[in-house]
Design a protein around this motif. Structure first.
Motif, mmCIF file in Angstrom:
data_model
loop_
_atom_site.group_PDB
_atom_site.id
_atom_site.type_symbol
_atom_site.label_atom_id
_atom_site.label_comp_id
_atom_site.label_asym_id
_atom_site.label_seq_id
_atom_site.Cartn_x
_atom_site.Cartn_y
_atom_site.Cartn_z
ATOM 1 N N HIS A 19 0.833 -1.210 0.000
ATOM 2 C CA HIS A 19 0.000 0.000 0.000
ATOM 3 C C HIS A 19 0.863 1.255 0.000
ATOM 4 C CE1 HIS A 19 -2.183 -2.952 2.757
ATOM 5 N NE2 HIS A 19 -2.927 -2.919 1.669
ATOM 6 N N ASP A 21 2.064 4.336 1.755
ATOM 7 C CA ASP A 21 2.460 4.623 3.155
ATOM 8 C C ASP A 21 3.242 3.490 3.823
ATOM 9 O OD1 ASP A 21 0.706 2.908 4.683
ATOM 10 O OD2 ASP A 21 -0.735 4.513 5.058
ATOM 11 N N ASP A 22 3.175 2.261 3.304
ATOM 12 C CA ASP A 22 3.909 1.147 3.940
ATOM 13 C C ASP A 22 5.404 1.428 3.989
ATOM 14 O OD1 ASP A 22 1.518 -0.247 4.188
ATOM 15 O OD2 ASP A 22 1.918 -1.597 2.501
ATOM 16 N N HIS A 134 0.053 -7.240 3.045
ATOM 17 C CA HIS A 134 1.504 -7.159 3.252
ATOM 18 C C HIS A 134 2.130 -8.541 3.066
ATOM 19 C CE1 HIS A 134 1.019 -3.427 6.114
ATOM 20 N NE2 HIS A 134 0.460 -3.245 4.943
HETATM 21 ZN ZN LIG Z 1 -0.167 -1.374 4.425
#
Ligand SMILES: [Zn+2]
Length: 243
Positions: A19, A21-22, A134
């Motif tokens: 995603h 921001d990860d 994730h």
């Molecule tokens: Zn994430």
């Protein structure tokens, strides 16, 4: 002592994340250090994060566009300008052969020495980092590093149709673990990490001063685990030799 490639021996790094921001939560301070050294860093976001956020007035299509923009702005805070998206659906990611091929394609295009990724494993001590997306992204990325990207007979269409020759990634860094064995002191780049995370306003805008406080708590614990003096902040990784 963990065997880690010397940064002076590294020209290109690819971060594969589920995603927007990860990469900033897990590694923005470390990435800033790499780009300061002149290392080229490319981001590959598997989903657009369109299932995230808290604003019901925003459609999911608008959210996807917004989160791509936020990730590009966050990347700028740490010296990264090459940000790519695969557009897989957020919240429904699986480590399919299609995803492995799509990541292997970018590995062969970028030819990174090092690949950064989330853990394919579930962490029973802390459930949030083990989001199913994730784990799927980490699993597919590690399979893309070995064997797919380096095997010329894996996904032969990448070579035959796109001219993408096999490429061997020498090292993988898994953000956070499962068994973190390498910490990077990012104290001097903490502000840039906070700025990168604030660029994800749809995700962090409601947190205010709680954001740096939360980060300090996590990063101080990493620093303590590395035996760094009090007041230092560190990001944690597990290093995998894939040469
Ligand atoms: Zn994430």
């Amino acid at each position: 002592m963990t065997n880690v490639l010397d940064d002076t021996d590294v020209q290109r790094i690819l971060a594969v994340m589920a995603h927007p921001d990860d990469v900033d939560f897990g590694a923005a301070g470390t990435v800033a250090g790499w780009t300061d050294l002149g290392i080229e860093v490319t981001y590959l976001m598997v989903t657009d994060g369109d299932a995230g956020g808290f604003d019901d007035a925003v459609t999911r299509t608008e959210m996807a566009a917004l989160r791509r923009d936020e990730q590009r702005a966050a990347a700028k805070c740490v010296g990264v300008s090459d940000v790519r998206f695969l557009g897989y659906p957020d919240g429904r990611l699986e480590a399919t052969l299609d995803l492995r091929r799509d990541i292997a394609r970018v590995i062969r295009q970028v030819r990174p020495d090092r690949v950064l990724m989330p853990s394919p494993e579930r962490d029973y001590r802390r459930i949030y980092p083990s989001h199913p997306d994730h784990r799927a992204a980490g699993s597919a990325a590690l399979d893309a590093v070995y064997p797919d990207a380096r095997n010329p007979y894996a996904f032969p269409e990448l070579l035959a149709d796109e001219g993408l020759a096999a490429w061997t990634v020498r090292e993988v860094w898994i953000t956070g673990g499962p068994a973190a064995d390498h910490r990077v002191d990012i104290t001097d780049r903490f502000d840039r990490k906070v700025n990168a995370l604030r660029a994800h306003a749809s995700q962090t805008g409601h947190m205010g001063d709680g954001l740096p406080e939360m980060l300090r708590t996590w990063l101080s614990a990493n620093a303590a685990a590395a035996g760094l003096p009090a007041g230092r902040l560190a990001e944690a990784f597990q290093i995998v030799d894939t040469a």
